[in-house]
Write a protein that holds these residues in place. Sequence first.
Motif, PDB file in Angstrom:
ATOM      1  N   PRO A 214     -16.334  24.533 -38.157  1.00  0.00           N
ATOM      2  CA  PRO A 214     -15.318  24.897 -37.154  1.00  0.00           C
ATOM      3  C   PRO A 214     -13.959  24.259 -37.440  1.00  0.00           C
ATOM      4  CG  PRO A 214     -16.724  23.152 -36.321  1.00  0.00           C
ATOM      5  CD  PRO A 214     -17.327  23.594 -37.630  1.00  0.00           C
ATOM      6  N   VAL A 215     -12.930  24.825 -36.860  1.00  0.00           N
ATOM      7  CA  VAL A 215     -11.646  24.148 -36.781  1.00  0.00           C
ATOM      8  C   VAL A 215     -11.680  23.298 -35.517  1.00  0.00           C
ATOM      9  CG1 VAL A 215     -10.494  25.972 -35.451  1.00  0.00           C
ATOM     10  CG2 VAL A 215      -9.140  24.438 -36.875  1.00  0.00           C
ATOM     11  N   VAL A 216     -11.041  22.141 -35.556  1.00  0.00           N
ATOM     12  CA  VAL A 216     -11.054  21.214 -34.425  1.00  0.00           C
ATOM     13  C   VAL A 216      -9.698  21.229 -33.729  1.00  0.00           C
ATOM     14  CG1 VAL A 216     -11.406  18.831 -33.684  1.00  0.00           C
ATOM     15  CG2 VAL A 216     -12.758  19.754 -35.585  1.00  0.00           C
ATOM     16  N   ILE A 217      -9.723  21.408 -32.409  1.00  0.00           N
ATOM     17  CA  ILE A 217      -8.519  21.331 -31.578  1.00  0.00           C
ATOM     18  C   ILE A 217      -8.600  20.017 -30.807  1.00  0.00           C
ATOM     19  CG2 ILE A 217      -7.088  22.509 -29.881  1.00  0.00           C
ATOM     20  CD1 ILE A 217      -7.768  24.230 -32.336  1.00  0.00           C
ATOM     21  N   THR A 218      -7.612  19.147 -30.935  1.00  0.00           N
ATOM     22  CA  THR A 218      -7.693  17.864 -30.241  1.00  0.00           C
ATOM     23  C   THR A 218      -6.580  17.689 -29.221  1.00  0.00           C
ATOM     24  OG1 THR A 218      -6.320  16.575 -31.793  1.00  0.00           O
ATOM     25  CG2 THR A 218      -8.663  16.827 -32.334  1.00  0.00           C
ATOM     26  N   GLY A 219      -6.885  16.820 -28.246  1.00  0.00           N
ATOM     27  CA  GLY A 219      -5.918  16.486 -27.208  1.00  0.00           C
ATOM     28  C   GLY A 219      -5.872  14.993 -26.977  1.00  0.00           C
ATOM     29  N   ALA A 220      -5.233  14.597 -25.891  1.00  0.00           N
ATOM     30  CA  ALA A 220      -4.941  13.190 -25.634  1.00  0.00           C
ATOM     31  C   ALA A 220      -6.183  12.327 -25.536  1.00  0.00           C
ATOM     32  CB  ALA A 220      -4.110  13.059 -24.361  1.00  0.00           C
ATOM     33  N   GLY A 221      -7.334  12.921 -25.150  1.00  0.00           N
ATOM     34  CA  GLY A 221      -8.557  12.143 -25.038  1.00  0.00           C
ATOM     35  C   GLY A 221      -9.020  11.549 -26.347  1.00  0.00           C
ATOM     36  N   VAL A 222      -8.546  12.056 -27.472  1.00  0.00           N
ATOM     37  CA  VAL A 222      -8.892  11.491 -28.774  1.00  0.00           C
ATOM     38  C   VAL A 222      -8.156  10.168 -29.002  1.00  0.00           C
ATOM     39  CG1 VAL A 222      -8.676  11.882 -31.276  1.00  0.00           C
ATOM     40  CG2 VAL A 222      -9.531  13.699 -29.811  1.00  0.00           C
ATOM     41  N   SER A 223      -7.021   9.990 -28.356  1.00  0.00           N
ATOM     42  CA  SER A 223      -6.192   8.804 -28.604  1.00  0.00           C
ATOM     43  C   SER A 223      -6.303   7.728 -27.530  1.00  0.00           C
ATOM     44  CB  SER A 223      -4.714   9.218 -28.743  1.00  0.00           C
ATOM     45  OG  SER A 223      -4.518   9.964 -29.928  1.00  0.00           O
ATOM     46  N   THR A 224      -7.089   7.959 -26.485  1.00  0.00           N
ATOM     47  CA  THR A 224      -7.171   6.942 -25.431  1.00  0.00           C
ATOM     48  C   THR A 224      -7.770   5.635 -25.949  1.00  0.00           C
ATOM     49  OG1 THR A 224      -9.265   7.938 -24.702  1.00  0.00           O
ATOM     50  CG2 THR A 224      -7.275   8.576 -23.514  1.00  0.00           C
ATOM     51  N   ASP A 225      -8.701   5.713 -26.902  1.00  0.00           N
ATOM     52  CA  ASP A 225      -9.276   4.489 -27.467  1.00  0.00           C
ATOM     53  C   ASP A 225      -8.298   3.756 -28.378  1.00  0.00           C
ATOM     54  OD1 ASP A 225     -11.659   4.689 -26.121  1.00  0.00           O
ATOM     55  OD2 ASP A 225     -12.738   5.658 -27.755  1.00  0.00           O
ATOM     56  N   SER A 226      -7.142   4.362 -28.649  1.00  0.00           N
ATOM     57  CA  SER A 226      -6.077   3.682 -29.395  1.00  0.00           C
ATOM     58  C   SER A 226      -5.044   3.072 -28.448  1.00  0.00           C
ATOM     59  CB  SER A 226      -5.392   4.666 -30.351  1.00  0.00           C
ATOM     60  OG  SER A 226      -6.280   5.101 -31.350  1.00  0.00           O
ATOM     61  N   GLY A 227      -5.319   3.147 -27.146  1.00  0.00           N
ATOM     62  CA  GLY A 227      -4.425   2.561 -26.156  1.00  0.00           C
ATOM     63  C   GLY A 227      -3.356   3.489 -25.629  1.00  0.00           C
ATOM     64  N   ILE A 228      -3.457   4.776 -25.943  1.00  0.00           N
ATOM     65  CA  ILE A 228      -2.484   5.761 -25.460  1.00  0.00           C
ATOM     66  C   ILE A 228      -3.127   6.570 -24.350  1.00  0.00           C
ATOM     67  CG2 ILE A 228      -1.053   7.738 -26.087  1.00  0.00           C
ATOM     68  CD1 ILE A 228      -1.055   6.656 -28.951  1.00  0.00           C
ATOM     69  N   PRO A 229      -2.567   6.592 -23.152  1.00  0.00           N
ATOM     70  CA  PRO A 229      -3.221   7.286 -22.041  1.00  0.00           C
ATOM     71  C   PRO A 229      -3.173   8.793 -22.209  1.00  0.00           C
ATOM     72  CG  PRO A 229      -1.041   6.566 -21.374  1.00  0.00           C
ATOM     73  CD  PRO A 229      -1.286   5.983 -22.747  1.00  0.00           C
ATOM     74  N   ASP A 230      -4.116   9.473 -21.540  1.00  0.00           N
ATOM     75  CA  ASP A 230      -4.046  10.930 -21.503  1.00  0.00           C
ATOM     76  C   ASP A 230      -3.209  11.353 -20.298  1.00  0.00           C
ATOM     77  OD1 ASP A 230      -5.705  10.472 -19.354  1.00  0.00           O
ATOM     78  OD2 ASP A 230      -7.459  11.444 -20.215  1.00  0.00           O
ATOM     79  N   TYR A 231      -3.056  12.663 -20.113  1.00  0.00           N
ATOM     80  CA  TYR A 231      -2.290  13.169 -18.980  1.00  0.00           C
ATOM     81  C   TYR A 231      -3.151  13.346 -17.731  1.00  0.00           C
ATOM     82  CZ  TYR A 231       1.933  14.276 -21.669  1.00  0.00           C
ATOM     83  OH  TYR A 231       3.073  14.190 -22.414  1.00  0.00           O
ATOM     84  N   ARG A 232      -4.293  14.051 -17.899  1.00  0.00           N
ATOM     85  CA  ARG A 232      -5.017  14.539 -16.734  1.00  0.00           C
ATOM     86  C   ARG A 232      -6.341  13.838 -16.462  1.00  0.00           C
ATOM     87  NH1 ARG A 232      -2.090  18.822 -18.654  1.00  0.00           N
ATOM     88  NH2 ARG A 232      -1.010  20.026 -17.067  1.00  0.00           N
ATOM     89  N   GLY A 233      -6.695  12.817 -17.231  1.00  0.00           N
ATOM     90  CA  GLY A 233      -7.938  12.100 -16.997  1.00  0.00           C
ATOM     91  C   GLY A 233      -7.881  11.274 -15.726  1.00  0.00           C
ATOM     92  N   PRO A 234      -9.004  10.612 -15.386  1.00  0.00           N
ATOM     93  CA  PRO A 234      -9.055   9.805 -14.164  1.00  0.00           C
ATOM     94  C   PRO A 234      -7.958   8.748 -14.091  1.00  0.00           C
ATOM     95  CG  PRO A 234     -11.247  10.095 -15.085  1.00  0.00           C
ATOM     96  CD  PRO A 234     -10.287  10.649 -16.094  1.00  0.00           C
ATOM     97  N   ASN A 235      -7.586   8.202 -15.239  1.00  0.00           N
ATOM     98  CA  ASN A 235      -6.509   7.205 -15.293  1.00  0.00           C
ATOM     99  C   ASN A 235      -5.281   7.746 -16.010  1.00  0.00           C
ATOM    100  OD1 ASN A 235      -8.122   5.090 -14.077  1.00  0.00           O
ATOM    101  ND2 ASN A 235      -9.240   5.008 -16.019  1.00  0.00           N
ATOM    102  N   GLY A 236      -5.152   9.073 -16.040  1.00  0.00           N
ATOM    103  CA  GLY A 236      -4.081   9.716 -16.776  1.00  0.00           C
ATOM    104  C   GLY A 236      -2.702   9.422 -16.211  1.00  0.00           C
ATOM    105  N   SER A 237      -1.706   9.582 -17.075  1.00  0.00           N
ATOM    106  CA  SER A 237      -0.341   9.222 -16.693  1.00  0.00           C
ATOM    107  C   SER A 237       0.248  10.129 -15.621  1.00  0.00           C
ATOM    108  CB  SER A 237       0.567   9.252 -17.938  1.00  0.00           C
ATOM    109  OG  SER A 237       0.708  10.577 -18.422  1.00  0.00           O
TER     110      SER A 237
END
Length: 315
Positions: free
Chosen positions: A48-71
Amino acid sequence: MTPAKHPALDGHRAALRSIARVVGETVPEQDPETASRGLLRMLAEQRPVVITGAGVSTDSGIPDYRGPNGSLHRHRPMTFQEFRDDPAARHRYWARSFVGWRRMDEARPNPAHRILADWVRRGVVSGIVTQNVDGLHAEAGRAAGMDPNLLVELHGDLARVVCLHCGALESRRALDVRLEAANPGFLQRVAVERDAVNPDGDVTLDQRWVDAFRMVGCLACGSVELKPDVVYFGENVPRAWRERADELVDEGRAVLAVGTSLAVMSGFRFVLRAERAGKDVGLVSLGPTRGDTKARWRWRTGAAEALTWLDAHLH
């Protein structure tokens, strides 16, 4: 009498609707064992081709937009129309970004980025289309020896700056050197929480610090109408980026979306494209996504956790 149309205002309103979109539950959650085993078969058989979003980077200390603790719970991103048409808003962004960008620059790839880069190198997946602007997929790809042509940064990269007046490009690090020279001692006087950075690279500042900040101009034409080379809400994805992403999606025999709610059409359209072509869709996300009704496999878990498990079980 038909009211006059105002494209900029219409674009701003559309952007606000996109920012505010809430992705709710549309189908029952899939059994994790069923979902994980299905995704494992997808990787083994369909490249498959992979489509990624902010949830891939949360473990790098960058928040997502729409998650429980999103910005989005504390901060609304600026729309393209606000940035382009309101000099005060643009100045406010750069004052805030001057502080926040260095936190983004310190972020490093996490296991999710490294596993995906290795999968591309090995041919497990056909490529990556990311909605993130943090540059971490590219950094992981360089370390893994991944073909850079198999990564599309659909929304751009905060590491570049473009002049809206003349189109000249400059690296964000070079601009930062000039901003530090124009604002001696500014960073030492401003204190913000380390976790206060937003996914678009800025932080919230008191107005007094915004007023004290001095912006610098384009090296080519002198204009202060500088913008991160990223796609803002209310702005179209450049045609060349969109077409290259379409090519990657068409080359893959399935689509795997990781760490994204697919709330924004620029990402969701790839799921729709796969559906029209009769291709399987798989999802890895902590919460519901806009593509749940289109997906064959839906694993509700974190990106790094899921990819680590899948990588360990691939043969």
